[in-house]
Write an enzyme that holds these catalytic residues in place. Sequence first.
Site, PDB file in Angstrom:
ATOM      1  N   SER A 232     -14.843 -12.483 -31.236  1.00  0.00           N
ATOM      2  CA  SER A 232     -16.220 -12.719 -30.840  1.00  0.00           C
ATOM      3  C   SER A 232     -16.665 -14.130 -31.152  1.00  0.00           C
ATOM      4  CB  SER A 232     -17.140 -11.706 -31.528  1.00  0.00           C
ATOM      5  OG  SER A 232     -17.938 -12.344 -32.487  1.00  0.00           O
ATOM      6  N   LYS A 233     -17.539 -14.618 -30.311  1.00  0.00           N
ATOM      7  CA  LYS A 233     -18.044 -15.978 -30.442  1.00  0.00           C
ATOM      8  C   LYS A 233     -18.695 -16.205 -31.800  1.00  0.00           C
ATOM      9  CE  LYS A 233     -21.240 -19.103 -28.076  1.00  0.00           C
ATOM     10  NZ  LYS A 233     -22.172 -19.233 -26.938  1.00  0.00           N
ATOM     11  N   ARG A 234     -19.364 -15.180 -32.295  1.00  0.00           N
ATOM     12  CA  ARG A 234     -20.110 -15.308 -33.546  1.00  0.00           C
ATOM     13  C   ARG A 234     -19.221 -15.551 -34.760  1.00  0.00           C
ATOM     14  NH1 ARG A 234     -25.127 -14.750 -32.609  1.00  0.00           N
ATOM     15  NH2 ARG A 234     -25.619 -15.183 -34.777  1.00  0.00           N
TER      16      ARG A 234
END
Length: 466
Positions: A232-234
Amino acid sequence: MTGVTVRVRFSPAPTGYLHVGGARTALFNWLYARHVGGTFILRIEDTDPALSRDDLIDGIQRTMRWLGIDWDEGPIRQSRRSEEYRAAAEQLFRTGHAYFCDCTREDVQARTKGDAGYDGRCRERGLTAGALRFRSPDEGETVVHDLIRGDVTFEHTAIEDFVVLRTDGSAVFLLANAVDDMDMAVTHVIRGEDLLAATPKVLLLRDALGDTEMPVFAHLPLIVNEKRQKLSKRRDDVAVEEYRERGYLPEAMRNYLALLGWSPADDREILPIEDMVAEFEIDDVKASPAFFDLKKLDAINAEYIRALPVATFVRESLPWLETDPPWPPERFDLATFEAVAPLVQERARTLAEVPGMVDFLFLEQPVVDQVAWDRAITRNPTAPALLAGAIASYRDVHWDAAALHGVTTELAERHDLKLAKAQAPIRVAVTGRSVGPPLFESLHVLGRERTLERLRRAKDGLSFSS
RNA sequence: GCCGCGAUCGUCAAGUGGUCAUGACGCCGGGUUCUCAUCCCGGAAGCCGGGGUUCGACUCCCCGUCGCGGUACCA
């Protein structure tokens, strides 16, 4: 193949970067297309106006090109195809496959008490405006034919009446996806497993639109982090561009990505792209998720770096040496770097590590690793004598690596030390570190005057502090 | 909750109804070497659990467990 040309597509949303999972999906589509002589289409899913920007789309194309993934058609932008989606939606409405609904999300949630899905409240209300919902069959099942997972069956009762056209008239992903794949005659849909659950909806839509040529699917295993969650980008480093900036070679990145879920028939892991194309079969792809292992990427990258012709290594290193270097830019000298390049090439795992291995050549004074300095010099009883001996020997030795090696070996013998021990304080005094390229070549390139100056400085510093 | 997918060393992959279960990364030990790196040699480390099917299952089937994905007027 059976005479029908294979047509595959990669359809990223322009989020501003190319996700490693997306890159792997693009790569597998590309490998498959090239393997069977099919067509690879690039389609941009930019139905969200905020993402429909040329610069974001250019970024994806640039990164794909960097990886060596080219396409035969496109980029086709969904944002330019709203008329086609609207026509399909009208057809669905006209044929009774869809109906308007004016329920808000809150209404639906209140009625279903947290249960997922829409309850069909507006099915028979005869509305003529609102969001358009697909009328999902009440019975039966849809089977997804998947080359990697086999047949996957979904009961229609578990498929809600999903929205195909928003209240503002724009198409949602499912509709756009169904229409595009039909129009573009996509034969094989190769994408991430996270889309498997959406597949029966797309199939239902295509069926309702009268399509009789359903594609075959291949849902690739997810690429996961150390917690085995989808990248995930986060929380994870997912942008391919970032790996590029961190000094990974496109060939290494591509090679590593190919190994996530697939492997060639023999036990090779490093293989040229031509061999991948020749050997790639989509149904050889594994079904289980793969962890993105940076250590392994490093090892593969190092191997690719070592395999580079020296001139290429020098050229590829340049951006790291010229952009924001750890030394005053005007002090950089290409010839000096070229002289040590082969030695650095063998040691670098990424191009980003290169400046740190040669900084002592371009800095007025080397960056000092205090721990190494203390151990090799400050707390080393023989350091003063070794430094003094080196200064004396180096003052008029013929200045090349072999001669330096020779006189330093003699120096070691005089102190009854192994060369390894004797060279330690010299290395730290001159380069600031205990590890680095071979010492005598380094000294040779640095030059006599600067070498002597650093040795004296270390020796003098010692006498002051003791 | 519901739907779906998955399960071989720590990791990525190979594998067959009968194998000493293979390779790579990482790790440990040794050799080569001016440090480090490279290179070479060696080592530890695995078939999720339970039932079946079978003469025999890591392999085939079922169940369980665990993990993950999905469950939006996101894509």
